[in-house]
Design a protein around this motif. Structure first.
Motif, PDB file in Angstrom:
ATOM      1  N   ALA A  82      40.673  44.511  42.149  1.00 13.38           N
ATOM      2  CA  ALA A  82      39.929  45.756  41.941  1.00 13.38           C
ATOM      3  C   ALA A  82      40.731  46.632  41.002  1.00 13.38           C
ATOM      4  O   ALA A  82      41.952  46.738  41.109  1.00 13.38           O
ATOM      5  N   THR A  83      40.052  47.242  40.042  1.00 12.24           N
ATOM      6  CA  THR A  83      40.716  48.081  39.051  1.00 12.24           C
ATOM      7  C   THR A  83      40.062  49.447  39.018  1.00 12.24           C
ATOM      8  O   THR A  83      38.962  49.639  39.510  1.00 12.24           O
ATOM      9  N   ALA A  84      40.755  50.367  38.382  1.00 14.80           N
ATOM     10  CA  ALA A  84      40.147  51.674  38.130  1.00 14.80           C
ATOM     11  C   ALA A  84      39.119  51.506  37.021  1.00 14.80           C
ATOM     12  O   ALA A  84      39.247  50.636  36.172  1.00 14.80           O
ATOM     13  N   VAL A 130      37.907  38.042  33.105  1.00 15.33           N
ATOM     14  CA  VAL A 130      36.645  38.759  32.972  1.00 15.33           C
ATOM     15  C   VAL A 130      36.742  40.094  33.694  1.00 15.33           C
ATOM     16  O   VAL A 130      37.115  40.148  34.868  1.00 15.33           O
ATOM     17  N   LYS A 131      36.412  41.173  32.974  1.00 17.82           N
ATOM     18  CA  LYS A 131      36.266  42.484  33.617  1.00 17.82           C
ATOM     19  C   LYS A 131      34.776  42.724  33.768  1.00 17.82           C
ATOM     20  O   LYS A 131      34.022  42.700  32.805  1.00 17.82           O
ATOM     21  N   ASN A 132      34.357  42.921  35.009  1.00 16.04           N
ATOM     22  CA  ASN A 132      32.965  43.206  35.317  1.00 16.04           C
ATOM     23  C   ASN A 132      32.952  44.399  36.257  1.00 16.04           C
ATOM     24  O   ASN A 132      33.395  44.291  37.399  1.00 16.04           O
ATOM     25  N   GLY A 133      32.499  45.536  35.745  1.00 14.64           N
ATOM     26  CA  GLY A 133      32.532  46.763  36.553  1.00 14.64           C
ATOM     27  C   GLY A 133      33.970  47.171  36.812  1.00 14.64           C
ATOM     28  O   GLY A 133      34.761  47.319  35.892  1.00 14.64           O
ATOM     29  N   ASN A 134      34.319  47.332  38.076  1.00 10.88           N
ATOM     30  CA  ASN A 134      35.667  47.750  38.450  1.00 10.88           C
ATOM     31  C   ASN A 134      36.523  46.589  38.958  1.00 10.88           C
ATOM     32  O   ASN A 134      37.480  46.804  39.685  1.00 10.88           O
ATOM     33  N   ASN A 135      36.169  45.363  38.598  1.00  3.70           N
ATOM     34  CA  ASN A 135      36.936  44.196  39.031  1.00  3.70           C
ATOM     35  C   ASN A 135      37.359  43.342  37.847  1.00  3.70           C
ATOM     36  O   ASN A 135      36.625  43.214  36.863  1.00  3.70           O
ATOM     37  N   LEU A 136      38.545  42.750  37.968  1.00  2.00           N
ATOM     38  CA  LEU A 136      39.026  41.731  37.043  1.00  2.00           C
ATOM     39  C   LEU A 136      38.984  40.393  37.767  1.00  2.00           C
ATOM     40  O   LEU A 136      39.449  40.295  38.907  1.00  2.00           O
ATOM     41  N   TYR A 137      38.418  39.382  37.111  1.00  2.00           N
ATOM     42  CA  TYR A 137      38.314  38.041  37.684  1.00  2.00           C
ATOM     43  C   TYR A 137      39.104  37.085  36.810  1.00  2.00           C
ATOM     44  O   TYR A 137      38.980  37.108  35.586  1.00  2.00           O
ATOM     45  N   LEU A 138      39.892  36.220  37.421  1.00  5.84           N
ATOM     46  CA  LEU A 138      40.591  35.161  36.710  1.00  5.84           C
ATOM     47  C   LEU A 138      39.940  33.839  37.091  1.00  5.84           C
ATOM     48  O   LEU A 138      39.900  33.470  38.267  1.00  5.84           O
ATOM     49  N   TYR A 139      39.408  33.152  36.075  1.00  9.77           N
ATOM     50  CA  TYR A 139      38.770  31.859  36.275  1.00  9.77           C
ATOM     51  C   TYR A 139      39.606  30.777  35.606  1.00  9.77           C
ATOM     52  O   TYR A 139      40.065  30.943  34.478  1.00  9.77           O
TER      53      TYR A 139
END
Length: 180
Positions: free
Chosen positions: A30-32, A11-20
């Protein structure tokens, strides 16, 4: 975990990628703001990835693959993934049920030909069909990857271009251990 079904979501939410994995946030990066997924000009390979020139084939079964143009799950928190078939909604841009079967009659909406599977999409029916004791699928409503050179190749399309906005890529997976 090998030899068990798991719901996996990126999941990309804002400037973060989350792995569930199974609704538990396993990693956050944290991503650009400009990180993009999809778009015209390439091919999507399901069951195969190339990272820094090395090949990583998936070995196991997969069911219910979906790409969405929203962050479907809460940022960094735990959730319970649904085991029913993913639904196609306004935010879904790619949906693969991997359900077998033959043609569908235009008049009756019923199967007309035998296919690989015995399951046809219905939102109230469980999406995952497997024997709880063995983990082996009870019918062919999944796609199987042998872990060698097999993969599903999907031509790129503007239809599933999520751009630089939020997105979710998710699937149900059953990875074989090295002895399977």
């Amino acid at each position: 975990t090998a030899n068990t079904w798991s719901h996996v979501a990126l999941v990309k939410n804002g400037n973060n990628l989350y792995l569930y994995i199974d609704g538990v946030n396993e990693d956050t990066v944290a991503t650009a703001a400009g990180v993009a997924f999809g778009g015209v000009g390439g091919t999507m390979w399901i069951g195969w990835s190339v990272i820094n020139g090395s090949n990583y084939p998936f070995k196991g079964n997969m069911d219910e693959f979906r790409i969405s143009k929203i962050a479907r799950y809460p940022s960094g928190t735990t959730f319970t993934p649904s085991t029913t078939a993913f639904v196609d909604d306004l935010h879904t841009v790619k949906l693969l049920h991997f359900d077998g079967g033959g043609g569908i009659s235009a008049t009756t909406s019923q199967p007309t030909l035998p296919g690989e599977g015995t399951y046809f999409y219905h939102s109230s029916v469980p999406a995952i069909f497997y024997d709880a004791a063995t983990g082996i699928p009870t019918n062919k409503s999944v796609i199987n990857f042998a872990g060698s050179a097999d993969y599903l190749e999907v031509a790129d399309s503007e239809d599933w271009n999520v751009g630089t906005g939020d997105f979710t890529v998710e699937a149900w997976t059953f990875m074989y251990d090295s002895g399977a």
